[in-house]
Design an enzyme around this catalytic site. Sequence first.
Site, PDB file in Angstrom:
ATOM      1  N   THR A   8      58.054  29.713  -6.689  1.00  0.00           N
ATOM      2  CA  THR A   8      58.528  28.331  -6.345  1.00  0.00           C
ATOM      3  C   THR A   8      59.124  27.627  -7.641  1.00  0.00           C
ATOM      4  O   THR A   8      59.039  28.269  -8.789  1.00  0.00           O
ATOM      5  CB  THR A   8      57.244  27.362  -6.133  1.00  0.00           C
ATOM      6  OG1 THR A   8      57.504  25.946  -6.366  1.00  0.00           O
ATOM      7  CG2 THR A   8      55.888  27.765  -7.177  1.00  0.00           C
ATOM      8  N   ASP A   9      60.050  26.625  -7.512  1.00  0.00           N
ATOM      9  CA  ASP A   9      60.728  25.947  -8.432  1.00  0.00           C
ATOM     10  C   ASP A   9      59.713  25.205  -9.388  1.00  0.00           C
ATOM     11  O   ASP A   9      60.242  25.010 -10.485  1.00  0.00           O
ATOM     12  CB  ASP A   9      61.873  24.766  -8.258  1.00  0.00           C
ATOM     13  CG  ASP A   9      61.239  23.886  -7.214  1.00  0.00           C
ATOM     14  OD1 ASP A   9      60.060  23.883  -6.957  1.00  0.00           O
ATOM     15  OD2 ASP A   9      62.140  23.144  -6.864  1.00  0.00           O
ATOM     16  N   GLU A  10      58.334  25.014  -8.911  1.00  0.00           N
ATOM     17  CA  GLU A  10      57.681  24.290  -9.809  1.00  0.00           C
ATOM     18  C   GLU A  10      56.983  25.009 -11.071  1.00  0.00           C
ATOM     19  O   GLU A  10      56.574  24.477 -11.933  1.00  0.00           O
ATOM     20  CB  GLU A  10      56.306  24.000  -8.968  1.00  0.00           C
ATOM     21  CG  GLU A  10      56.790  23.194  -7.540  1.00  0.00           C
ATOM     22  CD  GLU A  10      55.419  22.424  -7.009  1.00  0.00           C
ATOM     23  OE1 GLU A  10      54.423  21.948  -7.389  1.00  0.00           O
ATOM     24  OE2 GLU A  10      55.887  22.088  -5.909  1.00  0.00           O
ATOM     25  N   TYR A  62      48.287  24.566  -9.596  1.00  0.00           N
ATOM     26  CA  TYR A  62      49.010  25.234  -8.594  1.00  0.00           C
ATOM     27  C   TYR A  62      50.195  25.871  -9.136  1.00  0.00           C
ATOM     28  O   TYR A  62      50.448  27.195  -9.168  1.00  0.00           O
ATOM     29  CB  TYR A  62      49.698  24.294  -7.364  1.00  0.00           C
ATOM     30  CG  TYR A  62      50.569  25.067  -6.721  1.00  0.00           C
ATOM     31  CD1 TYR A  62      50.645  26.013  -5.891  1.00  0.00           C
ATOM     32  CD2 TYR A  62      52.011  24.299  -6.713  1.00  0.00           C
ATOM     33  CE1 TYR A  62      51.744  26.640  -5.156  1.00  0.00           C
ATOM     34  CE2 TYR A  62      53.127  24.813  -5.837  1.00  0.00           C
ATOM     35  CZ  TYR A  62      52.909  26.110  -5.107  1.00  0.00           C
ATOM     36  OH  TYR A  62      53.637  26.690  -4.490  1.00  0.00           O
ATOM     37  N   LYS A  76      51.022  30.013 -10.107  1.00  0.00           N
ATOM     38  CA  LYS A  76      52.183  30.551  -9.556  1.00  0.00           C
ATOM     39  C   LYS A  76      53.012  31.251 -10.491  1.00  0.00           C
ATOM     40  O   LYS A  76      53.604  32.624 -10.535  1.00  0.00           O
ATOM     41  CB  LYS A  76      53.215  29.633  -8.603  1.00  0.00           C
ATOM     42  CG  LYS A  76      52.598  29.269  -7.474  1.00  0.00           C
ATOM     43  CD  LYS A  76      52.418  30.298  -6.257  1.00  0.00           C
ATOM     44  CE  LYS A  76      53.859  30.968  -5.677  1.00  0.00           C
ATOM     45  NZ  LYS A  76      53.413  31.509  -4.434  1.00  0.00           N
TER      46      LYS A  76
HETATM   47  P1  NAD Z   1      51.161  27.371   3.284  1.00  0.00           P
HETATM   48  O1  NAD Z   1      50.041  26.690   2.857  1.00  0.00           O
HETATM   49  O2  NAD Z   1      51.575  26.777   4.528  1.00  0.00           O
HETATM   50  O3  NAD Z   1      50.540  28.943   4.143  1.00  0.00           O
HETATM   51  C1  NAD Z   1      49.744  29.665   3.198  1.00  0.00           C
HETATM   52  C2  NAD Z   1      49.456  30.811   4.284  1.00  0.00           C
HETATM   53  O4  NAD Z   1      48.434  31.688   3.279  1.00  0.00           O
HETATM   54  C3  NAD Z   1      48.182  30.225   5.078  1.00  0.00           C
HETATM   55  O5  NAD Z   1      48.541  31.036   6.298  1.00  0.00           O
HETATM   56  C4  NAD Z   1      46.968  30.709   4.719  1.00  0.00           C
HETATM   57  O6  NAD Z   1      46.044  31.121   5.437  1.00  0.00           O
HETATM   58  C5  NAD Z   1      47.472  31.923   3.818  1.00  0.00           C
HETATM   59  N1  NAD Z   1      46.497  32.534   2.586  1.00  0.00           N
HETATM   60  C6  NAD Z   1      46.049  31.521   1.783  1.00  0.00           C
HETATM   61  N2  NAD Z   1      45.119  32.444   1.054  1.00  0.00           N
HETATM   62  C7  NAD Z   1      45.193  33.596   1.541  1.00  0.00           C
HETATM   63  C8  NAD Z   1      44.509  34.691   1.093  1.00  0.00           C
HETATM   64  N3  NAD Z   1      43.691  34.766   0.092  1.00  0.00           N
HETATM   65  N4  NAD Z   1      44.587  36.034   1.667  1.00  0.00           N
HETATM   66  C9  NAD Z   1      45.514  35.809   3.062  1.00  0.00           C
HETATM   67  N5  NAD Z   1      46.223  34.888   3.307  1.00  0.00           N
HETATM   68  C10 NAD Z   1      45.829  33.691   2.391  1.00  0.00           C
HETATM   69  O7  NAD Z   1      52.038  27.568   2.431  1.00  0.00           O
HETATM   70  P2  NAD Z   1      53.733  27.742   2.543  1.00  0.00           P
HETATM   71  O8  NAD Z   1      54.406  26.390   2.286  1.00  0.00           O
HETATM   72  O9  NAD Z   1      54.122  28.300   3.875  1.00  0.00           O
HETATM   73  O10 NAD Z   1      54.093  28.483   1.284  1.00  0.00           O
HETATM   74  C11 NAD Z   1      54.195  29.897   1.211  1.00  0.00           C
HETATM   75  C12 NAD Z   1      54.697  30.690   0.003  1.00  0.00           C
HETATM   76  O11 NAD Z   1      55.907  29.920  -0.539  1.00  0.00           O
HETATM   77  C13 NAD Z   1      53.440  30.120  -1.129  1.00  0.00           C
HETATM   78  O12 NAD Z   1      53.508  31.405  -2.064  1.00  0.00           O
HETATM   79  C14 NAD Z   1      54.295  28.763  -2.008  1.00  0.00           C
HETATM   80  O13 NAD Z   1      53.989  28.856  -3.246  1.00  0.00           O
HETATM   81  C15 NAD Z   1      55.640  29.389  -1.832  1.00  0.00           C
HETATM   82  N6  NAD Z   1      56.602  28.038  -1.753  1.00  0.00           N
HETATM   83  C16 NAD Z   1      56.443  26.872  -0.889  1.00  0.00           C
HETATM   84  C17 NAD Z   1      57.162  25.684  -0.927  1.00  0.00           C
HETATM   85  C18 NAD Z   1      57.084  24.713  -0.023  1.00  0.00           C
HETATM   86  O14 NAD Z   1      57.944  23.746  -0.214  1.00  0.00           O
HETATM   87  N7  NAD Z   1      56.051  24.838   0.719  1.00  0.00           N
HETATM   88  C19 NAD Z   1      58.438  25.989  -1.695  1.00  0.00           C
HETATM   89  C20 NAD Z   1      58.695  27.166  -2.544  1.00  0.00           C
HETATM   90  C21 NAD Z   1      57.746  28.163  -2.522  1.00  0.00           C
HETATM   91  P1  TYD Z   2      54.287  17.735  -1.626  1.00  0.00           P
HETATM   92  O1  TYD Z   2      54.805  17.744  -0.099  1.00  0.00           O
HETATM   93  O2  TYD Z   2      52.942  17.738  -1.868  1.00  0.00           O
HETATM   94  O3  TYD Z   2      55.080  18.751  -2.294  1.00  0.00           O
HETATM   95  P2  TYD Z   2      54.900  19.220  -3.994  1.00  0.00           P
HETATM   96  O4  TYD Z   2      54.012  18.268  -4.441  1.00  0.00           O
HETATM   97  O5  TYD Z   2      54.657  20.400  -4.012  1.00  0.00           O
HETATM   98  O6  TYD Z   2      56.518  18.714  -4.381  1.00  0.00           O
HETATM   99  O7  TYD Z   2      54.752  16.354  -2.205  1.00  0.00           O
HETATM  100  C1  TYD Z   2      56.144  15.984  -2.241  1.00  0.00           C
HETATM  101  C2  TYD Z   2      56.173  14.784  -3.033  1.00  0.00           C
HETATM  102  O8  TYD Z   2      55.715  13.473  -2.362  1.00  0.00           O
HETATM  103  C3  TYD Z   2      55.627  14.640  -4.469  1.00  0.00           C
HETATM  104  O9  TYD Z   2      56.509  13.958  -5.437  1.00  0.00           O
HETATM  105  C4  TYD Z   2      54.333  13.962  -4.008  1.00  0.00           C
HETATM  106  C5  TYD Z   2      54.722  13.034  -3.110  1.00  0.00           C
HETATM  107  N1  TYD Z   2      53.606  12.711  -1.998  1.00  0.00           N
HETATM  108  C6  TYD Z   2      53.451  11.231  -1.698  1.00  0.00           C
HETATM  109  O10 TYD Z   2      53.909  10.398  -2.311  1.00  0.00           O
HETATM  110  N2  TYD Z   2      52.326  10.790  -0.727  1.00  0.00           N
HETATM  111  C7  TYD Z   2      51.677  11.975  -0.101  1.00  0.00           C
HETATM  112  O11 TYD Z   2      50.931  11.651   0.612  1.00  0.00           O
HETATM  113  C8  TYD Z   2      52.230  13.425  -0.338  1.00  0.00           C
HETATM  114  C9  TYD Z   2      51.225  14.593   0.168  1.00  0.00           C
HETATM  115  C10 TYD Z   2      53.246  13.507  -1.370  1.00  0.00           C
END
Ligand code: NAD
Ligand code: TYD
Length: 340
Positions: free
Chosen positions: A125-127, A153, A157
């Site tokens: 992630t970019d985080e 988090y 990562k």
């Molecule tokens: P999500 O929380 O929607 O899904 C995570 C999945 O992993 C779930 O199905 C959960 O059951 C499974 N899981 C959790 N712990 C596990 C374990 N110990 N063993 C097996 N499975 C397990 O997450 P997402 O938003 O789909 O993100 C997927 C990946 O992409 C993550 O690694 C996250 O860091 C990365 N990512 C997410 C975003 C975003 O905007 N959501 C952006 C950049 C990177």
């Molecule tokens: P989020 O979807 O949790 O993603 P991330 O924190 O990984 O970027 O949140 C996106 C942005 O929205 C973040 O700046 C936090 C804000 N946020 C709110 O203002 N209210 C909310 O209820 C949530 C879940 C997030």
Amino acid sequence: MKILVTGGAGFIGSNFIYHVLENHQNDEVVCLDALTYAGSLSTLQKALEVERFRFVKGDITDMELVDKLFREEKFDVVVNFAAESHVDRSILNPDVFLKTNILGTQVLMDASRKYDVKRYHQVSTDEVYGDLPLDRPDLFFTEETPIHTSSPYSASKAAADLLVQAYHRTYGLPVTISRCSNNYGPYHFPEKLIPLIISKALRDEKLPVYGTGENVRDWLYVEDHCEAIDLIIRKGKVGEVYNIGGHNEKTNLEVVKTILKELDKPESLIEFVKDRAGHDMRYAIDPAKISRELSWEPHTTFEEGIKITIKWYLDHKYWWENILSGEYQKDYERLYGDKY
Ligand code: NAD
Ligand code: TYD
């Protein structure tokens, strides 16, 4: 080829599974997912009808299970999406973030070494780059930006990314890493900003905006992220990190107001609440490397993507209502009973 997708019952992993099944007719996909609160089997309903797909319930930190799966399946490629992914939860309970995100990555890489996997891809992630100031719109994250994390988090990562790079250098494991900006689209768990706001606005509930709502996120439609990962595992260079993002920066308040406008709901639903501890101000990706080296470009603008996403949530009310009611956690028993 045969691909292991971990975390495929979650948001991005499931979209990636559908992308591969649709675009690569000769590929076989196995999904390993622990079905934590964030995973729903209903998300994979259509994939479960495809013969080239298999679902395995299990934890990536379970060494024995992972070893057995790798021995039996002989994967060519591993794509690790499995993670605890919500910043707010990591502030409340870091423990499981360190276990899954760091130790789980180690277990998967040990198995990848042992069974000669041709490519281990880490979805990061970019985080991991921390945040950028709001008054410097000229600054972007590049692959050379130093790791500098803010939340448990992002720290977990980043630790995993360093471990992946160490396994490449020390053991020669053929790895790639992608670091993407915030995704949105179908099957996004309704705890994250965009699906939370859509599902709450549809029920006329108050919409919690942290702090002043000025924090900026760089939004990418999930299908564009899946295309990028697909390219990296097939054409990316071993040992490399690729940033993924589409220059779609929006303040949280802009995002919330756009959704309200689309749904024809009043802005009076917005409620400013206590800010998140350690809240990152701005994320912004420079995707020049993946664009130059792999010719990747995003196809969906935020304006198009948010419309598609809202329509998806309107058409799939049963999906998120099933999640909000907690019923989805019984889906596995309903489908498989005590078969495994
Ligand atoms: P999500 O929380 O929607 O899904 C995570 C999945 O992993 C779930 O199905 C959960 O059951 C499974 N899981 C959790 N712990 C596990 C374990 N110990 N063993 C097996 N499975 C397990 O997450 P997402 O938003 O789909 O993100 C997927 C990946 O992409 C993550 O690694 C996250 O860091 C990365 N990512 C997410 C975003 C975003 O905007 N959501 C952006 C950049 C990177
Ligand atoms: P989020 O979807 O949790 O993603 P991330 O924190 O990984 O970027 O949140 C996106 C942005 O929205 C973040 O700046 C936090 C804000 N946020 C709110 O203002 N209210 C909310 O209820 C949530 C879940 C997030």
